[in-house]
Design a protein around this motif. Structure first.
Motif, PDB file in Angstrom:
ATOM      1  N   VAL A 247       0.847  -1.199   0.000  1.00  0.00           N
ATOM      2  CA  VAL A 247       0.000   0.000   0.000  1.00  0.00           C
ATOM      3  C   VAL A 247       0.886   1.255   0.000  1.00  0.00           C
ATOM      4  O   VAL A 247       0.572   2.247  -0.670  1.00  0.00           O
ATOM      5  N   GLY A 248       1.996   1.194   0.703  1.00  0.00           N
ATOM      6  CA  GLY A 248       2.944   2.323   0.712  1.00  0.00           C
ATOM      7  C   GLY A 248       3.480   2.603  -0.687  1.00  0.00           C
ATOM      8  O   GLY A 248       3.592   3.761  -1.104  1.00  0.00           O
ATOM      9  N   ILE A 249       3.780   1.537  -1.427  1.00  0.00           N
ATOM     10  CA  ILE A 249       4.214   1.701  -2.824  1.00  0.00           C
ATOM     11  C   ILE A 249       3.073   2.320  -3.640  1.00  0.00           C
ATOM     12  O   ILE A 249       3.292   3.228  -4.443  1.00  0.00           O
ATOM     13  N   GLY A 250       1.860   1.843  -3.407  1.00  0.00           N
ATOM     14  CA  GLY A 250       0.701   2.396  -4.116  1.00  0.00           C
ATOM     15  C   GLY A 250       0.530   3.884  -3.832  1.00  0.00           C
ATOM     16  O   GLY A 250       0.293   4.690  -4.735  1.00  0.00           O
ATOM     17  N   LEU A 251       0.674   4.253  -2.580  1.00  0.00           N
ATOM     18  CA  LEU A 251       0.558   5.661  -2.185  1.00  0.00           C
ATOM     19  C   LEU A 251       1.628   6.499  -2.883  1.00  0.00           C
ATOM     20  O   LEU A 251       1.363   7.611  -3.358  1.00  0.00           O
TER      21      LEU A 251
END
Lengths: 320, 320
Positions: A247-251
């Motif tokens: 999710v951090g990569i997505g953000l």
């Protein structure tokens, strides 16, 4: 009294209908759980009856409503208000069912229909964690993963109306995790609630110990993972951290694409709490590094457990 | 005669200034190659002099211009027209140099300044492969990779003005390819012209044979790869196909996020031709599968070798 908004949240597990004030406060709501197996005509009548019930018990007439907004957990052809996919609703079988038109036939006030993530994103912009910002990227982390894109004050929907399907963006093409969409390594496969069974299985295969009941992996959901983490479960903790990293990569990807002032996180998985949320932020900031020329706010949804209904209601406020 | 547009393409290798008609046709241009090492004041005077030269030799006065658009190969704080990063311009050393204001001081007609990918994206929308579409996603595949986002008729720039930095979105986090930005596995690291030396090195390490001159890997660029492919080079071919696969993933991610009617590909690497372009499309369609509810056009830039100047000029046509 100002006219009220009516929100209809057509979700995969429940159908909620609520009366909402124009500042986003929920006045009253009714919920049904038997809607997903109903055929089109029946479902529309159920919605009609729930709205009527809600009006009746609040001693209101339809004319007290500014309009009715419907948030739908599936793909819609937005301009026509037509259902494209309905995997959450086994009862819906008519191809290209004109959902908006069918509901509108029962009401005099205007009916708006949109995807649920768009609806919630717009609600965050109007009266949630994104209030005061012209551009708000809303990311729902739930059974599925999706985004609602409010850009320069308007919901951005794209050609068909399916923009914001951020859960299906691919961030690990060589992953062995396959999504229902058929692709490997999209965010949905790597970090959505629906993928938790396969995430748990992968960790089991690697020999991690767990207190989770693993006889029937399909029963593994966000709540069970949370309970396991709370009792110190090693495997559940590893799953939460891995989801958070993706999710951090997505953000970070959303940041590079939209350069937004705020990203709002919503959906049930945010209840995983600090272990999850702090790891998401840590990953995001480690990737963004010195490319953050202005500070970005990463905020949690402010709409609470009724986000679906409030989101749907917010659609009524949208200017054409 | 209609007023003309003046486009200033402040690129990493050349500075081009052109006169462009309001339908995007280039009338005349002048080019300089000695601009990147100039300090701020000198560079601004060089731009002024090139514009004046161009006007003079076309027997025009400044009043023949509708305005001057500047496309800059670096990050800008758009609202202020201020330079944030300038790695392509070693001569620029003043922090937060107000580029727009400095150029504007020499002209009476309005000066607009933006990132070069935004400028080209807008030009594709106004008079290129995206003409007739309200929403155009432009992806430049060149020394770097970046996007210009025209959404519902307007350039979308985000908070700072750095939206569309699609080259830095991560699609292979465990990759051993590192980008100048410091991260692993962003599209830039995996598929941009600047990354070709490391892509070639990786294939060499895996034992692929090549006719490329590999004594100085830094000299490997898109043109040399193309020449090698044309003479049947196995390694160069593998590099092109791998880049194409990642660009195909990028296109698919853009599709899921923006659901656009058209994606326009530009930049020098599109000259790799069918081997590259057909592989990009193949990857895209294999990922999009039955999620393409409406057909999407994948088109090549129509602006030709003067895309930079024409793009910069198009900025003049943008409504505030």
């Amino acid at each position: 009294m100002d006219a009220l908004l009516c929100g209809v949240d057509l979700g995969g597990t429940k159908l909620s209908v609520g009366l909402v004030e124009q500042d986003g406060r929920l006045v009253d709501k009714v919920v049904a759980y038997d809607h997903t197996r109903k055929a089109e005509a029946e479902l529309v009548l159920q919605i009609r009856d729930l709205v009527r019930e809600l009006l009746r018990r609040n001693r209101l007439d339809e004319s007290a409503l500014l309009g009715i907004g419907v948030g739908f957990a599936g793909h819609l052809r937005f301009k026509d208000g037509v259902v494209i996919t309905s995997s959450n609703f086994p009862g819906l079988r008519i191809k290209n069912f004109p959902l908006r038109k069918a509901i509108q036939e029962h009401f005099r006030v205007p009916v708006a229909v949109d995807n649920d993530a768009n609806a919630q994103g717009y609600a965050e912009h109007r009266f949630g964690a994104g209030a005061g910002y012209d551009t708000v990227i809303f990311l729902t982390l739930s059974t599925g993963i999706g985004a609602g894109l409010v850009l320069d004050g308007k919901l951005y929907r794209g050609m068909t109306g399916t923009a914001g399907e951020f859960g299906h963006t691919i961030v690990e093409p060589s992953s062995d995790l396959v999504c229902g969409c058929g692709n490997r390594g999209c965010l949905f496969a790597l970090a959505a609630g629906q993928s938790l069974p396969q995430l748990v299985k992968k960790k089991l295969d690697r020999g991690l110990k767990t207190t989770l009941e693993i006889e029937d992996l399909r029963r593994i959901d966000g709540r069970r993972i949370k309970e396991a983490v709370d009792r110190g479960d090693e495997l559940a903790r590893a799953v939460v951290l891995e989801c958070a990293d993706y999710v951090g990569i997505g953000l970070y990807n959303l940041f590079q694409i939209f350069n937004p002032p705020v990203i709002v996180l919503g959906g049930g998985l945010i209840n995983w709490g600090p272990l999850y949320l702090e790891r998401i932020e840590k990953k995001f900031y480690s990737l963004a590094g010195d490319m953050l020329f202005d500070p970005i706010r990463i905020a949690l949804s402010k709409l609470g457990p009724d986000a679906g209904v409030i989101g749907a209601a917010a659609l009524v406020l949208e200017k054409p």
